[in-house]
Scaffold this active site. Structure first.
Site, PDB file in Angstrom:
ATOM      1  N   ASP A 176       0.882  -1.165   0.000  1.00 29.44           N
ATOM      2  CA  ASP A 176       0.000   0.000   0.000  1.00 29.44           C
ATOM      3  C   ASP A 176       0.918   1.213   0.000  1.00 29.44           C
ATOM      4  OD1 ASP A 176      -1.649   2.116   0.593  1.00 29.44           O
ATOM      5  OD2 ASP A 176      -2.314   1.356   2.545  1.00 29.44           O
TER       6      ASP A 176
ATOM      7  N   LYS B 274       2.868  11.027  -3.414  1.00 30.36           N
ATOM      8  CA  LYS B 274       1.827  10.385  -4.221  1.00 30.36           C
ATOM      9  C   LYS B 274       0.998  11.414  -5.000  1.00 30.36           C
ATOM     10  CE  LYS B 274      -1.722   6.848  -3.501  1.00 30.36           C
ATOM     11  NZ  LYS B 274      -2.228   5.930  -2.457  1.00 30.36           N
TER      12      LYS B 274
ATOM     13  N   GLU C 105      -7.274   0.438  -4.594  1.00 30.48           N
ATOM     14  CA  GLU C 105      -7.266   0.346  -3.136  1.00 30.48           C
ATOM     15  C   GLU C 105      -8.579  -0.207  -2.548  1.00 30.48           C
ATOM     16  OE1 GLU C 105      -6.042   4.309  -2.188  1.00 30.48           O
ATOM     17  OE2 GLU C 105      -3.999   3.907  -2.857  1.00 30.48           O
TER      18      GLU C 105
ATOM     19  N   ASP D 197     -13.018   5.424   2.563  1.00 30.67           N
ATOM     20  CA  ASP D 197     -11.580   5.481   2.871  1.00 30.67           C
ATOM     21  C   ASP D 197     -11.172   6.915   3.185  1.00 30.67           C
ATOM     22  OD1 ASP D 197      -8.838   5.431   2.945  1.00 30.67           O
ATOM     23  OD2 ASP D 197      -8.584   4.259   1.114  1.00 30.67           O
TER      24      ASP D 197
END
Ligand code: AMP
Length: 618
Positions: A23, A87, A187, A211
């Protein structure tokens, strides 16, 4: 000769190769694997406890890098050379990030429009791919240290809305870290696997994966049936997360700090200290009612009710995204079977309560919200290792993909929300006699005119043999693979001439840009429809003029002077109408030209038929 793998560190026989799941998060990253004995996914923990590796890199003047916990302290006292949220830079250009420059305390380098952004640290420049590879390398080293074996294959997760460029950048980062990336997995798909949902092929589920992390929020609606995972819709906000709650707490405290406020604002080390205390308070209030601390001769306090009040507007934004995701998936809240909680910010009790009351059911928070995605990636890795053959994962593409056709129109081949992997082929033809090249331009977006969408790439199909317009059959194929990476090929079927490219857009869209493009598509639907109709009318008019002119030239000896003058006048009228861009008038003048030319065209055709019959002996 068969080889017997021996672990050179321990001298024991090496177990079958382990493929890890990673992850690669905005705030934290984790690595996990399915244990060969217990067959259970586990996250790798350094020194038996810490599984999260902060996605932070510190680089000093000599170019030495520190990653994770070791880099963390520098966030407070060397902000310019401590890189976080890498990211967010993946697959982006400087232009894409222009609106967010103040977010980054380090220096982004202005690069050319279509090239990836770079980060300047002292005299060196780094690409986001390189920087992500430092994090991946750290994870790989940790895993090798703990497992005492080499780790060379991985599954890496990305947000469901990541576009081609962002997925490709993630893949490249893996390769640079010495990892063969077997699959890029969404994800939420990974999270649902971690919750054990869909592992039984009989499962029929409709999930919402909520999330809420440190810097981003995503909601995904997933359906699971016959062991197939399908993302029905995704929504979210990449600049919304636990950090915003910390910021709201900081702002709240600042109001009580009087003159000290301006000093904090000027000193980035002081402000980042205060931000860390706010985060500590927030975390504490997930299990306690009250927080208080002395800092710089000031007392800072916060209770859980105050925190809930400060977080309310942020939480409401996440729920608005949920509403949109449900609308997009065209499902009713009552048909959902599970609400899965993922991301550190879902630890807050009031977040769980609010989400439960929004979805009108209790939420599933049984898995450590930090670990869910990595555990799921490990399960996917195990499937790819051939240990679980019943499962297949399907996702969707967030924006439509298509090519440019005559008049700059968008011809959609893969509509948005199509399940991937997907392959679509469609035939096209030339519009000019003897045309030997065909430019194939690929676009992404929801608008009818390509100029309003985003160009992903283009190529020239060369060497089409000379044929009259409309005769070549060019088949264009779009293949979007399981990683969400696009391949485009074109083949002229009569001659076999072909060309293909893997679209490697240098850059991608910001996810707000994806949202904006979707919104623009909805907002402009009516206007786009009118524009498409106008372009189509003009294209038809142009080809009518060309055909008529060719016909007159070829058959001038069979036409009288009045017919020729009338036709030329009708052509001039039509050209005038085209220039004025009025669809009705263009259609009307096209019909008039047709009406004028039809009688003599029929007459000449009859003559031709008669002549050809006369030539034949029956
Ligand atoms: P993630 O991006 O999923 O790693 O989540 C990180 C975010 O979760 C950060 O904003 C953390 O402050 C937040 N977080 C982690 N633990 C807790 C907790 N116990 N209570 C509230 N927020 C938390």
């Amino acid at each position: 000769m068969p080889t017997i793998p021996i672990n050179i560190v321990t001298g024991t026989l090496q177990p079958k190769e382990i493929i890890v799941g990673i992850d690669l998060g905005t705030t934290n990253s984790l690595i996990a694997f399915v244990h060969p004995d217990s067959k259970q996914p586990v996250v790798l923990k350094e020194y038996g406890e810490q599984s999260l590796v902060p996605s932070i890199i510190h680089i000093d003047s000599s170019g030495t890098t520190l990653v994770g916990d070791q880099a963390l302290p520098y966030l407070q006292n060397d902000t310019k050379h401590t890189l976080f949220s890498i990211k967010r830079l993946m697959g982006k250009s400087y232009t894409d990030l222009k609106g967010y420059l103040s977010f980054f305390s380090y220096q982004l380098v202005e690069t050319k429009e279509q090239t990836a952004v770079q980060v300047q640290v002292y005299d060196k420049r780094y690409t986001p791919i390189e920087l992500s590879s430092f994090i991946l390398k750290e994870l790989k080293t940790r895993a090798e240290h703990i497992l005492k074996m080499s780790v060379s294959k991985a599954v890496i997760t990305v947000p469901a809305y990541f576009n081609d460029a962002q997925r490709q950048a993630t893949r490249d980062a893996g390769a640079l870290a010495g990892l063969e990336v077997l699959r890029i997995v969404n994800e939420p798909t990974a999270a649902s696997l971690a919750y054990g949902i869909g592992l039984n092929p009989q499962d029929e589920k409709l999930l919402a994966v909520y999330d809420f992390g440190g810097g981003t929020f995503d909601i995904t609606i997933l359906s699971i049936s016959n062991g197939i995972f399908e993302v029905l819709s995704t929504n979210g906000d990449t600049f919304l997360g636990g950090d915003d709650i910390d910021k709201a707490v900081v702002d709240y405290w600042m109001k009580g700090l009087g003159d000290f406020q301006s000093q904090i604002k000027k000193d980035s080390n002081l402000s980042s200290q205060l931000r860390l205390i706010a985060e500590e308070a927030k975390k504490k209030l997930s299990v306690e009612e009250q927080f208080s601390v002395h800092w710089m001769s000031h007392k800072l306090t916060l209770n859980s009710l105050e925190l809930a009040r400060l977080a309310e507007p942020i939480l409401q934004k996440t729920l608005d995204c949920c509403t949109r995701a449900l609308e997009d998936a065209k499902i009713d809240i009552s048909s959902l079977t599970d609400i899965l909680m993922v991301g550190g910010s879902t630890r807050m009790p009031f977040v769980k309560n609010k989400v439960a009351s929004f979805f009108n059911r209790s939420v599933n928070d049984s898995i450590n919200p930090d670990e869910a995605v990595a555990l799921g990636a490990a399960i996917q890795a195990d499937i790819l290792a051939g240990n679980n053959k019943d499962l297949l994962l399907l996702d969707v593409t967030p924006l439509s993909l298509g090519i440019e056709t005559m008049g700059g129109l968008m011809e959609v081949l893969i509509p948005r929300n199509s399940k991937i992997p997907i392959k679509v082929a469609k035939q096209f033809t030339t519009h000019k006699d003897g045309q030997s090249d065909m430019r194939i331009s690929v676009f992404q977006g929801e608008r009818d005119l390509v100029e309003d969408n985003r160009k992903l790439g283009e190529f020239l199909l060369k060497g089409i043999p000379a044929m009259p317009a409309g005769l070549p059959k060019v088949e264009i194929t779009l293949l979007l693979n399981a990683d969400g990476i696009l391949q485009v090929s074109a083949q002229e079927l009569r001659s076999g001439v072909q060309h293909q490219i893997a679209i490697k857009p240098q850059l991608g869209l910001t996810d707000t840009a994806v949202e904006d493009m979707l919104q623009a598509g909805f907002d402009s639907a009516k206007q786009d429809k009118e524009m498409r109709a106008l372009v189509e009318a003009k294209t038809e008019a142009h080809s009518m003029i060309t055909l008529t002119e060719q016909f007159i030239k070829k058959n001038s000896n069979l036409l009288d002077a009045v017919e020729i003058t009338n036709t030329q006048q009708a052509i001039a009228n039509l050209q005038e109408a085209i220039a004025k861009n009025n669809k009705q008038v263009i259609q009307q003048k096209t019909n008039q030209l047709n009406d004028i030319s039809k009688p003599y065209a029929e007459r000449i055709m009859n003559i031709a038929i008669k002549q050809s019959l006369e030539g034949k002996k029956i």
